[in-house]
Write an enzyme that holds these catalytic residues in place. Structure first.
Site, PDB file in Angstrom:
ATOM      1  N   TRP A   1      13.929 -23.419  24.245  1.00 51.91           N
ATOM      2  CA  TRP A   1      14.297 -24.340  25.316  1.00 51.91           C
ATOM      3  C   TRP A   1      13.452 -24.031  26.546  1.00 51.91           C
ATOM      4  O   TRP A   1      13.159 -22.887  26.873  1.00 51.91           O
ATOM      5  CB  TRP A   1      15.781 -24.275  25.629  1.00 51.91           C
ATOM      6  CG  TRP A   1      16.390 -22.916  25.840  1.00 51.91           C
ATOM      7  CD1 TRP A   1      15.788 -21.775  26.312  1.00 51.91           C
ATOM      8  CD2 TRP A   1      17.754 -22.567  25.582  1.00 51.91           C
ATOM      9  NE1 TRP A   1      16.676 -20.748  26.376  1.00 51.91           N
ATOM     10  CE2 TRP A   1      17.898 -21.199  25.937  1.00 51.91           C
ATOM     11  CE3 TRP A   1      18.875 -23.265  25.125  1.00 51.91           C
ATOM     12  CZ2 TRP A   1      19.117 -20.522  25.832  1.00 51.91           C
ATOM     13  CZ3 TRP A   1      20.070 -22.599  25.006  1.00 51.91           C
ATOM     14  CH2 TRP A   1      20.189 -21.244  25.353  1.00 51.91           C
ATOM     15  N   LEU A   2      13.036 -25.073  27.238  1.00 54.36           N
ATOM     16  CA  LEU A   2      12.236 -24.898  28.442  1.00 54.36           C
ATOM     17  C   LEU A   2      13.135 -24.473  29.587  1.00 54.36           C
ATOM     18  O   LEU A   2      14.330 -24.779  29.619  1.00 54.36           O
ATOM     19  CB  LEU A   2      11.491 -26.188  28.775  1.00 54.36           C
ATOM     20  CG  LEU A   2      10.554 -26.702  27.667  1.00 54.36           C
ATOM     21  CD1 LEU A   2       9.822 -27.947  28.134  1.00 54.36           C
ATOM     22  CD2 LEU A   2       9.562 -25.629  27.243  1.00 54.36           C
TER      23      LEU A   2
ATOM     24  N   ASP B   1       3.729 -30.952  17.177  1.00 51.19           N
ATOM     25  CA  ASP B   1       4.678 -31.480  18.155  1.00 51.19           C
ATOM     26  C   ASP B   1       4.431 -32.956  18.421  1.00 51.19           C
ATOM     27  O   ASP B   1       3.508 -33.563  17.882  1.00 51.19           O
ATOM     28  CB  ASP B   1       4.591 -30.670  19.455  1.00 51.19           C
ATOM     29  CG  ASP B   1       5.927 -30.578  20.161  1.00 51.19           C
ATOM     30  OD1 ASP B   1       6.390 -31.612  20.673  1.00 51.19           O
ATOM     31  OD2 ASP B   1       6.515 -29.483  20.193  1.00 51.19           O
TER      32      ASP B   1
END
Length: 493
Positions: free
Chosen positions: A195-196, A292
C-alpha cells in the site's frame, strides 16, 4: 437492483448473457490472464473458470471469477444503475454528502426526501452467523497455495492476490477503512501488503505503530464481496463516510458485516473468502516486480508482511481475481465508469466545469481534460490548481488540459485542435516541480516525486494576449437547415 452477494450478481449477469462459464482446465499461470485480456479487449462477458488448475495441471477445486467489471455498463449495473450515464446521480449523491447544504425551503426539502431515505441505509447490520465463516481454517490448515491465485505476467515474481478488500482501523477512529491493495504471496501463510503511504490502510498502520510500538497490527482481507461493497472501496467517498456506509447507499439496503474470528474488524458477511491475520511492524519484504496498470513491470520496494492466521470461507467458495496491464484492463474500465462519478463532485466545487475526462489510455488518472465556461483571464490556471488539490485521487495526475466549453473533452481531434490553435507553449504551459507522483511512475526523476504540467487551451481574454483573437469558422444555422432537408435527396453517402 439490489444484489445480496457476489453470487446474486453473477446469476443476474448470466441471465442477461454477460457471464461465460469456462469448463475446460485453464491454468492460473499466465493462461487465465491471456484469455481474460482477449475477452476484455473484445468487450466480452465476465468469465467464471470452473476448472482452474495450477501450472503443473493440478486442479484447485475452486472456481475463479475474472473480468467482473470488464465493461462500463457492468460497473453501472453493479452500482444499481442502468447505464454509465446514470452514474452521474451517484456522483451527485457523493457531492451532497461531501458538502451537504440545508434545504432552501419546504419544496426543496420534499425534493430531498429520497436522498434522506437513502441515508437511512448507511448503518451496517451485524450478522452473528455469517456465510463467510461457514468454513474456518487455522494453524497448519492455513495454506494459500491451495487457492487458485493468478500469476499474471511472465516477469511476475510470484502469485498475486489482486481483488482483496483490506479492512483496517486506526487507533483513534470509529470507522473502518476498506482499500484494495495487491498482495504478493510469500508462503502458505504470508503475503506482502503493498500500500502506498497516502492510502487509508497505510495511514491507519502508521498511527497504530506510533501508539503501540512493537505490537502486531490486526488486518482482515475480504475476497469476493458483493458488488456494492467492492465498488465502495474504489469510489472517492468522503473521509467521514465509511465504504460500508456508501455501499449501503448504492445497494439500497444496509451492508451486512460480521466480526472477524481473530480480531474486532468487521468484514462483509457474504464474502466468499476472508483472510485474517496481522502485520508485524518489524517484518518487511521486497515486493515485485509485477506487471502493472501502466503496461510496465514496476520497481521492487519494501512493504509490510501480513501473517495469515485464519482463512474463513463459504461452502463452494469462488475466488475473485483480475489482472493489471497496459490499458484497457479492468482497472481502466472501472476508471471510465468512475469518471462519471467524479464530474458532479468537481462541479459542486467548481460550477464552471462543464466536463471532466480521464482518458483510459492515460493510465486512468495521469492525464485529465477539463472543459470550462471561462469567465475571466487566468481562469484555466485556477481550475488546474483546483483539480490537483481538491480530491486525493488526482494527486498523481501529471497533465491537466483545460479547454473552453465548445470543445468535446472526450474527442482527441477536438482537444488537439484547441491545443494547436489556442495555446502558446511558453505562455500557456504551467510547470510545477517536486510534487507527489505515483512511485510506479519510473519516468519521474525521483521515486514518488516529480513534476506536473498544466496546459491552457482556452481562448485568450484581454490581459492574456495583445493580439486580435481569431473567430472560429461556422456555417449559419439557416444553411445547415436547408442542407438537412436536401441531404437524403442528394444521396451522396
Amino acid at each position: 437492483m439490489k444484489y445480496s452477494d457476489l453470487r446474486d450478481f453473477i446469476s443476474q449477469l448470466e441471465k442477461i448473457g454477460q457471464l461465460k462459464r469456462i469448463t475446460q482446465p485453464i491454468s492460473t499461470h499466465l493462461t487465465m490472464t491471456e484469455i481474460s485480456d482477449r475477452t476484455l479487449r473484445a468487450k466480452g462477458p465476465a468469465l467464471l473458470f470452473e476448472n482452474a488448475v495450477s501450472e503443473s495441471g493440478e486442479p484447485y477445486n475452486m472456481p475463479v471469477l475474472t473480468n467482473l467489471f470488464g465493461t462500463p455498463d457492468r460497473v453501472a449495473l453493479a452500482m444499481g444503475q442502468k447505464d454509465v450515464g446514470a452514474l452521474r446521480d451517484v456522483g451527485k449523491l457523493l457531492a451532497m454528502l461531501k458538502e451537504p447544504e440545508p434545504p432552501k425551503g419546504f419544496r426543496d426539502a420534499l425534493g430531498k426526501i429520497p436522498v434522506y431515505k437513502q441515508v437511512l441505509n448507511m448503518p451496517v447490520k451485524v450478522i452473528k452467523k455469517p456465510l463467510c465463516q461457514q468454513i474456518v481454517l487455522s494453524g497448519d490448515d492455513v495454506d494459500l497455495t491451495k487457492m487458485p491465485i493468478q500469476s499474471c505476467w511472465p516477469g511476475d515474481v510470484a502469485p498475486l492476490i489482486t481483488w482483496g478488500l483490506t479492512v483496517t482501523r486506526g487507533p483513534h477512529k470509529e470507522r473502518q477503512n476498506l482499500g484494495i491493495y495487491r498482495q504478493q504471496v510469500l508462503s502458505k501463510n504470508k503475503v506482502i501488503m503493498r500500500w502506498l503511504s497516502h492510502r487509508g490502510g497505510a495511514l491507519d498502520f502508521q498511527e497504530f505503530k506510533k501508539e503501540n510500538p512493537g505490537e502486531k497490527y490486526p488486518v482482515s482481507v475480504a475476497l469476493g464481496a458483493d458488488p456494492a461493497t467492492i465498488l465502495g472501496a474504489v469510489t472517492p467517498v468522503p473521509d467521514t463516510l465509511s465504504e460500508y456506509a456508501f455501499a449501503g447507499l448504492l445497494r439500497g439496503a444496509k451492508t451486512e458485516v460480521a466480526k472477524s474470528i481473530s480480531n474486532d474488524l468487521e468484514v462483509p458477511a457474504t464474502a466468499e473468502i476472508i483472510l485474517e491475520g496481522y502485520l508485524d511492524p518489524e517484518e518487511m519484504a521486497p515486493e515485485g516486480p509485477y506487471g502493472d496498470h501502466t503496461g510496465y513491470y514496476n520497481e521492487v520496494d519494501n512493504f509490510p508482511v501480513m501473517t495469515v492466521t485464519h482463512i474463513t470461507m463459504r461452502k463452494d467458495a469462488i475466488y475473485h481475481s483480475t489482472y493489471t496491464g497496459r490499458p484497457p484492463d479492468e482497472p481502466a474500465i472501472l476508471g471510465v465508469a468512475l469518471n462519471e462519478v467524479f464530474v458532479p463532485i468537481l462541479q459542486k466545487q467548481f460550477p464552471e466545469i462543464q466536463d471532466f475526462y480521464l482518458p483510459p489510455e492515460g493510465c486512468s488518472y495521469r492525464l485529465a481534460v477539463v472543459t470550462i465556461k471561462k469567465q475571466y483571464a487566468g481562469h484555466a490556471k485556477r481550475v488546474m490548481m483546483g483539480v490537483w488539490s481538491f480530491l486525493r485521487q488526482f494527486m498523481y495526475t501529471k497533465f491537466v488540459i483545460v479547454c473552453d466549453d465548445d470543445i468535446n473533452a472526450r474527442d482527441w481531434e477536438d482537444v488537439i485542435w484547441a491545443m494547436t490553435t489556442r495555446m502558446d507553449p511558453s505562455r500557456d504551459t504551467v510547470l510545477i516541480e517536486n510534487t507527489p507522483i505515483d512511485y510506479l511512475d519510473f519516468a519521474s526523476p525521483v521515486s514518488g516525486l516529480g513534476s506536473k504540467m498544466g496546459m491552457d487551451a482556452t481562448n485568450k481574454w484581454p490581459g492574456e494576449t495583445n493580439r486580435e483573437w481569431g473567430e472560429p469558422i461556422e456555417m449559419t444555422q439557416e444553411i445547415k437547415n436547408q442542407v438537412d432537408e436536401l441531404w437524403d435527396e442528394l444521396d451522396i453517402l
